[in-house]
Scaffold this active site. Structure first.
Site, mmCIF file in Angstrom:
data_model
loop_
_atom_site.group_PDB
_atom_site.id
_atom_site.type_symbol
_atom_site.label_atom_id
_atom_site.label_comp_id
_atom_site.label_asym_id
_atom_site.label_seq_id
_atom_site.Cartn_x
_atom_site.Cartn_y
_atom_site.Cartn_z
ATOM 1 N N LYS A 13 -0.490 -28.399 3.996
ATOM 2 C CA LYS A 13 -0.464 -26.929 4.073
ATOM 3 C C LYS A 13 -1.902 -26.419 4.032
ATOM 4 O O LYS A 13 -2.722 -26.889 3.228
ATOM 5 C CB LYS A 13 0.319 -26.388 2.882
ATOM 6 C CG LYS A 13 0.987 -25.058 3.099
ATOM 7 C CD LYS A 13 2.011 -25.069 4.193
ATOM 8 C CE LYS A 13 3.244 -24.238 3.889
ATOM 9 N NZ LYS A 13 4.291 -24.471 4.891
ATOM 10 N N THR A 60 5.517 -29.715 3.776
ATOM 11 C CA THR A 60 4.301 -28.930 3.495
ATOM 12 C C THR A 60 4.656 -27.770 2.567
ATOM 13 O O THR A 60 3.834 -27.325 1.776
ATOM 14 C CB THR A 60 3.651 -28.419 4.793
ATOM 15 O OG1 THR A 60 4.510 -27.495 5.430
ATOM 16 C CG2 THR A 60 3.329 -29.573 5.739
ATOM 17 N N ARG A 189 0.847 -4.207 -12.887
ATOM 18 C CA ARG A 189 0.646 -5.094 -11.744
ATOM 19 C C ARG A 189 -0.839 -5.247 -11.471
ATOM 20 O O ARG A 189 -1.665 -4.494 -11.962
ATOM 21 C CB ARG A 189 1.346 -4.513 -10.498
ATOM 22 C CG ARG A 189 0.724 -3.196 -10.077
ATOM 23 C CD ARG A 189 1.274 -2.615 -8.790
ATOM 24 N NE ARG A 189 0.660 -1.315 -8.546
ATOM 25 C CZ ARG A 189 0.882 -0.551 -7.497
ATOM 26 N NH1 ARG A 189 1.745 -0.940 -6.576
ATOM 27 N NH2 ARG A 189 0.257 0.598 -7.349
ATOM 28 N N GLN A 242 -1.730 6.283 -4.874
ATOM 29 C CA GLN A 242 -1.889 7.701 -4.562
ATOM 30 C C GLN A 242 -2.662 8.416 -5.675
ATOM 31 O O GLN A 242 -3.581 9.195 -5.420
ATOM 32 C CB GLN A 242 -0.497 8.359 -4.385
ATOM 33 C CG GLN A 242 0.207 8.018 -3.086
ATOM 34 C CD GLN A 242 1.078 6.765 -3.149
ATOM 35 O OE1 GLN A 242 0.816 5.863 -3.937
ATOM 36 N NE2 GLN A 242 2.092 6.692 -2.313
ATOM 37 N N HIS A 270 -1.299 -6.526 -1.341
ATOM 38 C CA HIS A 270 -0.330 -6.962 -2.349
ATOM 39 C C HIS A 270 -0.642 -8.352 -2.886
ATOM 40 O O HIS A 270 -0.927 -9.279 -2.125
ATOM 41 C CB HIS A 270 1.078 -6.949 -1.754
ATOM 42 C CG HIS A 270 1.485 -5.611 -1.220
ATOM 43 N ND1 HIS A 270 1.520 -4.472 -2.004
ATOM 44 C CD2 HIS A 270 1.842 -5.216 0.016
ATOM 45 C CE1 HIS A 270 1.903 -3.442 -1.258
ATOM 46 N NE2 HIS A 270 2.095 -3.862 -0.031
HETATM 47 O O1 LIG Z 1 0.905 2.590 -5.527
HETATM 48 C C1 LIG Z 1 1.834 2.413 -4.719
HETATM 49 N N1 LIG Z 1 2.240 3.426 -3.918
HETATM 50 C C2 LIG Z 1 3.273 3.298 -3.028
HETATM 51 O O2 LIG Z 1 3.619 4.262 -2.287
HETATM 52 C C3 LIG Z 1 3.905 2.034 -2.960
HETATM 53 N N2 LIG Z 1 4.938 1.549 -2.220
HETATM 54 C C4 LIG Z 1 5.114 0.259 -2.567
HETATM 55 O O3 LIG Z 1 5.974 -0.533 -2.056
HETATM 56 N N3 LIG Z 1 4.232 -0.091 -3.543
HETATM 57 C C5 LIG Z 1 3.473 0.997 -3.810
HETATM 58 N N4 LIG Z 1 2.444 1.203 -4.673
#
Ligand SMILES: O=c1[nH]c(=O)c2[nH]c(=O)[nH]c2[nH]1
Length: 313
Positions: A13, A60, A189, A242, A270
């Site tokens: 991999k 793999t 997170r 946001q 992510h």
């Molecule tokens: O901070 C975030 N805003 C989002 O609008 C959003 N949408 C998502 O799937 N994760 C997140 N995280």
């Protein structure tokens, strides 16, 4: 009847993106961010090439799982140094599978620098040194009737590709839910983004605009961006991208009266905790230590923020 022979072979991999976070009791956190290539070879794999016989082929996919498994189960000091981790993965493969004669593990490290504020290292916020690009654009439009000191002057300035990451103090919860929603609430997170930030100066007098402290504003925009990301408590309580964006922009508008508005584009890159429950290991929610960064898709959060009297764009 085929007559060719396999002279050499190696399979495995590539680009296994694995991130290990070490969380110390005093809040100090460390990160290792790797792209791993693991290749196996041995004479007994020959028949998988020549005879379609997969009986001895370690998938793999299993090799990828092994990288995550070892990132979780090895003592932290054996994961955080790439030379040590690479040799641990190779030794594990050789030890586990008698028919593997060589395991070759290559690791590319993504270097995260710890953010510093007042010369002190931040416990859990990192950035990529020297990666961002500063740019600017001047637009001058004649007014009618033409006049040397009456024209519309706009200067857009900004930077892009400022990569930042924090291993905690971000969240996304209480969002809209319906039959298409699968994402669970994420009360804590990892958050990583590649910041694009641009700001605008507008005036009718070019001479006045040219006297603005552009370098200081650039430095201040970057400082506020990093400081809001790492330190602003408002970005922990409602810690979505946001909210983080809005706080960054609000701080810059408050510090620099000459700035008319600010635009940010923040991809939400992510990093998902890798599910190690098939191997009897807890690595989700508060147990998360080993993550898989996802190259695509990313979230993409944008807004233009201005002072109240400026209206919406
Ligand atoms: O901070 C975030 N805003 C989002 O609008 C959003 N949408 C998502 O799937 N994760 C997140 N995280």
């Amino acid at each position: 009847m085929e007559t060719s022979v396999v002279k050499s072979q190696a399979y495995g991999k590539d680009r296994v993106r694995v991130v290990r976070v070490v969380r110390h009791a005093d809040g100090w956190q460390e990160i290792a961010d790797y792209s791993v290539r693991c290749l196996l070879s041995g004479d007994q794999f020959e028949s998988s090439y020549t005879k379609g016989d997969n009986k001895l082929v370690v998938a793999t996919d299993s090799q990828k799982n092994t990288v995550f498994y070892l990132a979780k189960t090895l003592p932290a000091e054996k994961v955080m140094v790439p030379e040590v981790f690479a040799s641990e993965v190779a030794a594990f493969m050789i030890g586990k599978y008698a028919h593997v004669t060589t395991c070759q593990v290559k690791i590319i490290t993504k270097p995260w620098e710890r953010m510093k504020f007042d010369n002190k290292g931040h416990p859990h916020s990192f950035y990529r040194e020297g990666k961002e690009t500063r740019w600017t654009e001047a637009i001058i439009t004649k007014v009618n009737p033409p006049s040397a000191d009456q024209r519309k002057v706009t200067i857009n300035s900004g930077f892009y590709d400022l990569e930042v990451l924090k291993t905690t103090n971000s969240a996304f919860t209480d969002f809209w839910r319906d039959e298409l929603t699968t994402l669970p609430d994420m009360p804590d997170r990892m958050l990583s983004t590649k910041v694009l930030c641009q700001w605008r100066f507008v005036d009718t007098c070019l001479g006045k605009l040219q006297k603005l402290p552009f370098d200081a504003i650039y430095a201040g925009a970057k400082r506020n961006t990093l400081d809001a990301f790492a330190n602003d408590p408002r970005a922990w309580v409602h810690a979505s991208v946001q909210t983080t964006l809005y706080i960054m922009a609000d701080r810059i508008l408050n510090e620099f009266a000459a700035v008319d508005d600010i635009y940010y584009a923040l991809p939400n890159i992510h990093y998902f905790p890798f599910d190690l429950s098939p191997f009897g290991l807890k690595n989700l929610q508060t147990d998360a230590e080993v993550y898989m960064p996802i190259a695509d898709p990313s979230g993409y959060i944008t807004a233009t923020v201005s002072r109240p009297n400026k209206g919406k764009i």
